[in-house]
Design a protein around this motif. Structure first.
Motif, PDB file in Angstrom:
ATOM      1  N   ALA A 165      -6.302  -5.638  39.170  1.00  0.00           N
ATOM      2  CA  ALA A 165      -5.473  -6.339  40.120  1.00  0.00           C
ATOM      3  C   ALA A 165      -4.795  -7.727  39.765  1.00  0.00           C
ATOM      4  O   ALA A 165      -3.750  -8.196  40.177  1.00  0.00           O
ATOM      5  N   GLU A 166      -5.474  -8.482  38.925  1.00  0.00           N
ATOM      6  CA  GLU A 166      -5.307  -9.720  38.572  1.00  0.00           C
ATOM      7  C   GLU A 166      -4.138  -9.724  37.463  1.00  0.00           C
ATOM      8  O   GLU A 166      -3.248 -10.514  37.579  1.00  0.00           O
ATOM      9  N   VAL A 167      -4.149  -9.036  36.689  1.00  0.00           N
ATOM     10  CA  VAL A 167      -3.128  -8.563  35.884  1.00  0.00           C
ATOM     11  C   VAL A 167      -1.764  -8.153  36.437  1.00  0.00           C
ATOM     12  O   VAL A 167      -0.744  -8.695  36.154  1.00  0.00           O
ATOM     13  N   GLU A 168      -1.862  -7.182  37.351  1.00  0.00           N
ATOM     14  CA  GLU A 168      -0.861  -6.661  38.486  1.00  0.00           C
ATOM     15  C   GLU A 168      -0.181  -8.231  38.931  1.00  0.00           C
ATOM     16  O   GLU A 168       1.048  -8.110  38.950  1.00  0.00           O
ATOM     17  N   ASN A 169      -1.042  -8.840  39.549  1.00  0.00           N
ATOM     18  CA  ASN A 169      -0.468 -10.076  40.515  1.00  0.00           C
ATOM     19  C   ASN A 169       0.342 -11.025  39.301  1.00  0.00           C
ATOM     20  O   ASN A 169       1.301 -11.423  39.982  1.00  0.00           O
ATOM     21  N   SER A 214       3.855  -3.357  39.795  1.00  0.00           N
ATOM     22  CA  SER A 214       3.273  -2.909  38.507  1.00  0.00           C
ATOM     23  C   SER A 214       2.173  -2.374  38.883  1.00  0.00           C
ATOM     24  O   SER A 214       1.593  -2.551  39.827  1.00  0.00           O
ATOM     25  N   ALA A 215       1.627  -1.496  37.751  1.00  0.00           N
ATOM     26  CA  ALA A 215       0.176  -0.969  37.838  1.00  0.00           C
ATOM     27  C   ALA A 215      -0.224  -1.066  36.498  1.00  0.00           C
ATOM     28  O   ALA A 215       0.405  -0.727  35.345  1.00  0.00           O
ATOM     29  N   VAL A 216      -1.541  -1.498  36.529  1.00  0.00           N
ATOM     30  CA  VAL A 216      -2.220  -1.769  35.066  1.00  0.00           C
ATOM     31  C   VAL A 216      -3.443  -0.779  34.942  1.00  0.00           C
ATOM     32  O   VAL A 216      -4.108  -0.730  35.965  1.00  0.00           O
ATOM     33  N   VAL A 217      -3.352  -0.344  33.840  1.00  0.00           N
ATOM     34  CA  VAL A 217      -4.887   0.470  33.642  1.00  0.00           C
ATOM     35  C   VAL A 217      -5.350  -0.051  32.212  1.00  0.00           C
ATOM     36  O   VAL A 217      -4.735  -0.463  31.272  1.00  0.00           O
ATOM     37  N   GLY A 218      -6.774   0.373  32.155  1.00  0.00           N
ATOM     38  CA  GLY A 218      -7.411   0.197  30.624  1.00  0.00           C
ATOM     39  C   GLY A 218      -7.118   1.272  29.818  1.00  0.00           C
ATOM     40  O   GLY A 218      -6.940   2.806  30.568  1.00  0.00           O
ATOM     41  N   THR A 236       4.456 -14.886  30.985  1.00  0.00           N
ATOM     42  CA  THR A 236       4.201 -15.046  32.163  1.00  0.00           C
ATOM     43  C   THR A 236       2.691 -14.768  32.459  1.00  0.00           C
ATOM     44  O   THR A 236       1.930 -15.785  33.214  1.00  0.00           O
ATOM     45  N   VAL A 237       2.061 -13.629  31.933  1.00  0.00           N
ATOM     46  CA  VAL A 237       0.792 -13.358  32.354  1.00  0.00           C
ATOM     47  C   VAL A 237      -0.148 -14.671  31.426  1.00  0.00           C
ATOM     48  O   VAL A 237      -1.223 -14.818  31.943  1.00  0.00           O
ATOM     49  N   ALA A 238       0.224 -14.889  30.283  1.00  0.00           N
ATOM     50  CA  ALA A 238      -0.402 -15.893  29.390  1.00  0.00           C
ATOM     51  C   ALA A 238      -0.535 -17.241  30.536  1.00  0.00           C
ATOM     52  O   ALA A 238      -1.454 -17.960  30.131  1.00  0.00           O
TER      53      ALA A 238
END
Ligand code: 7RM
Length: 629
Positions: free
Chosen positions: A513-517, A528-532, A565-567
């Motif tokens: 959720a953090e990465v998606e935000n 967006s949707a993020v998975v490992g 942006t994520v960085a």
């Protein structure tokens, strides 16, 4: 408190289950208490509350420092190995460390820091980081260490959440061949932190920085004027010692709170036993103090035992992939504790960097942070341990404060990739989805703990409800770890990985959720949707599915922009390894993203996606598979 045989382990374990209060009281009484405790434990997992040694008073630094001045004042406490291999290592003896901690305690006091105040520490791996941590503990201020790789935004979120009044940092940092700004990042963070009154800056890189009059002070100048005498503050065992932010499956990272007494007893006990530390041994934990492993097994656990702890500023691959092995030789390291991701990465460089390295000082090896695969375990055993050093695969969490399921070095019979057996005081239980206990051996389930141990999380800072719902509501009456686990025919535990939406990237916890935000903050991104997904070196990599408003003009450039942006929002460690642009996400009729499908696609398993009939638009899946990278 020292276990010396398998039989002693079994006896200690039985006692810890049958008479937990007697078991822990005996261990706790080996420490110096300012006022002895009369109550041992008060607890409820239903309406969550845990108190250990409640009416006792102590100070963790009196036990980690002052106590050793009588016996080993001139022994090394911390050996600082700088980033540059050519730079001289610096040893701080117990006496020197004590004096410097006292001085810095007085610096903090002079700035009006009182017991209970929160202090944020954002520093690279230099001795002053440990000194700052210990100085806070000495005066009863609550430290909140923020890992030096986090962004300005992450610092300000954490500073505001716990209302820190002082921040400690450096001008810059050096890691490998990079120089990294620190004070500048703090300056950016503090634009939105009105609670901060003072910033103390230690010089490390001589980077030009802005120093704001009335707010910013130089560490060196303040330390020079401070007295080296500072009595430790009398802390109640249940007073908070520190806050450490950690990622969960929802929302922003939460501030895990640990308290003074239980944390002291448990980290000291587990350090001594699991690593079988003997006085004079050199212990090298490669974790950054910004993570729980650094708190518990680089600073507190070792110092409480009068140990010699190596604090390494650099990275495993600078100047080359033999750096750890050089450090082991240089400082005659006896016990080496690192993460599987580092082992896999160094394994990938081949044996060339091991040629001619003298690793004969090693006696015990440790692993932490993520499941260790069998190949990495065997490489570690053969190439580093020369088949002669037990490997302790230690399972635990920020929330547990200390090691939970782990072999005891040289005592517990090992099995590659198994964390083996619970330590004394730890009562694991496996449950199914409905919370029913899965008994017997040769089973799989969700890992819970049914009885408190001294360093269990006490609360999430400022939000006790969140602590209750996150850890104690999934399975009422149990602490839920978020991990899946198998118990084999011999009753040995093997942790299989997170069963929630928390990823483990190179041993670092990051919430999807953090990465998606963060991705959603990028212009033009709709959702967006993020998975490992499995990654050879990192354990897990980050895979992001992103829907943009318009087709992008240049996919490659947009990908890089999203990474930037994520960085900026979280930090470089949260940058996705793969970004796939999609036009839709697989959602159920109620609007929930079916991550199970996205995980399968990310793993490259397109054939076995399972039931997709409940999807709003099953066609989405085909187009995602077509575009998969
Ligand atoms: C110490 C630390 C906690 C999560 C935990 C697990 C995973 C940690 C192991 C492990 C398998 C291990 N704290 N984990 N150690 N998985 N074997 N030996 O890492 O809060 O940052 O992470 O890490 O999933 O829940 S942490």
């Amino acid at each position: 408190m020292r276990i010396k045989s398998l039989q002693e382990y079994q006896e200690a374990y039985s006692l810890s289950v049958e008479k937990p209060e007697q078991f822990w009281a005996d261990i706790a009484n080996e420490f110096d208490w300012i006022k002895p405790f009369t109550k041992v434990l008060d607890w409820s997992f239903d309406d969550y509350s845990v108190k250990w040694f409640e009416d006792g008073q102590m100070n963790i630094t009196a036990n980690a420092l002052d106590r050793h001045l009588k016996t080993i004042p001139d022994q090394a406490a911390i050996i600082y190995e700088p980033n540059e291999p050519g730079d001289e290592a610096i040893t701080l003896t117990y006496r020197e460390l004590h004096t410097r901690v006292c001085k810095f305690s007085n610096v903090l006091k002079a700035q009006g820091v009182n017991k209970g105040d929160r202090v944020c520490i954002y520093m690279p791996m230099i001795p002053e980081l440990a000194i700052a941590v210990l100085a806070c503990a000495r005066i009863g201020a609550i430290h909140s260490v923020v890992f030096g790789g986090f962004s300005a935004q992450s610092i300000s979120d954490r500073v505001n959440d716990s209302q820190c009044k002082l921040v400690i940092t450096t001008d810059g940092a050096v890691r490998g061949n990079k120089t990294i700004p620190m004070k500048e990042t703090v300056d950016d963070a503090l634009l939105s932190c009105p609670c901060v009154e003072t910033v103390i800056v230690k010089i490390r890189t001589k980077t030009p920085i802005s120093m704001l009059k009335g707010r910013d002070l130089w560490w060196e100048e303040e330390e020079m004027q401070a007295s080296g005498i500072c009595a430790p503050e009398a802390m109640n065992a249940e007073d908070p010692l520190f806050i450490l932010y950690t990622s969960g499956s929802t929302g922003k990272p939460k501030g895990v709170v640990h308290t003074c007494g239980g944390y002291m007893v448990y980290t000291a006990y587990t350090f001594a036993n699991v690593f079988q530390y003997n006085l004079g041994d050199v212990f090298f934990c490669t974790a950054d103090i910004g993570w729980i492993t650094g708190h518990s097994y680089l600073v507190y656990g070792p110092l409480l035992n009068g140990a010699i702890s190596v604090l390494f500023e650099g990275i495993p691959t600078y100047p080359d992939a033999g750096r750890f092995w050089d450090i082991i030789k240089r400082h005659q390291v006896n016990i080496f504790y690192t993460a599987p991701t580092a082992i896999r990465s160094l394994m990938g460089f081949g044996d060339a960097f091991l040629v001619g390295k003298d690793l004969s000082s090693l006696r015990v090896l440790g692993s932490v942070g993520e499941p260790i695969n069998v190949e990495a375990w065997q490489w570690y055993d053969e190439k580093i341990g020369k088949g002669n050093c037990p490997i302790v695969d230690t399972w635990w969490q920020t929330e547990t404060g200390g090691l939970m399921i782990s072999p005891i070095a040289g005592i517990t019979p090992l099995k590659p990739a198994f964390a083996t057996l619970p330590l004394p005081g730890v009562q694991p239980i496996l449950v199914d989805e409905n919370g029913n206990e899965i008994e017997g051996n040769g089973v799989n389930g969700n890992l819970c703990i049914k009885y408190p141990w001294p360093s269990i999380i006490r609360t999430t800072y400022g939000d006790h409800e969140r602590c209750k719902t996150t850890y104690f509501s999934t399975y009422p009456g149990l602490y839920f770890t978020g991990d899946g686990c198998m118990r084999d025919e011999d009753g040995y535990y093997r942790i299989t990985g997170r069963v929630d939406d928390v990823m483990n990237i190179s041993g670092h916890r990051i919430g999807t959720a953090e990465v998606e935000n963060a991705i959603n903050m990028h212009t033009g991104v709709i959702e967006s949707a993020v998975v490992g997904y499995p990654h050879d070196v990192k354990g897990q990599g980050i895979y992001a599915y992103v829907i943009c408003e318009h087709p992008t003009i240049n996919d490659e450039l947009t990908r890089k922009d999203i990474l930037a942006t994520v960085a900026r929002v979280i930090g470089p460690i949260a940058k996705p390894d793969k970004i796939q642009f999609v036009t839709g996400l697989p959602k159920t009729r109620s609007g929930k993203i079916m991550r199970r499908i996205l995980r399968k696609v990310a793993e490259g398993e397109f054939g076995s996606l399972g039931d997709t009939s409940t999807l709003l638009d099953p066609g989405v899946v085909d187009s995602i598979i077509k575009g998969a990278i």
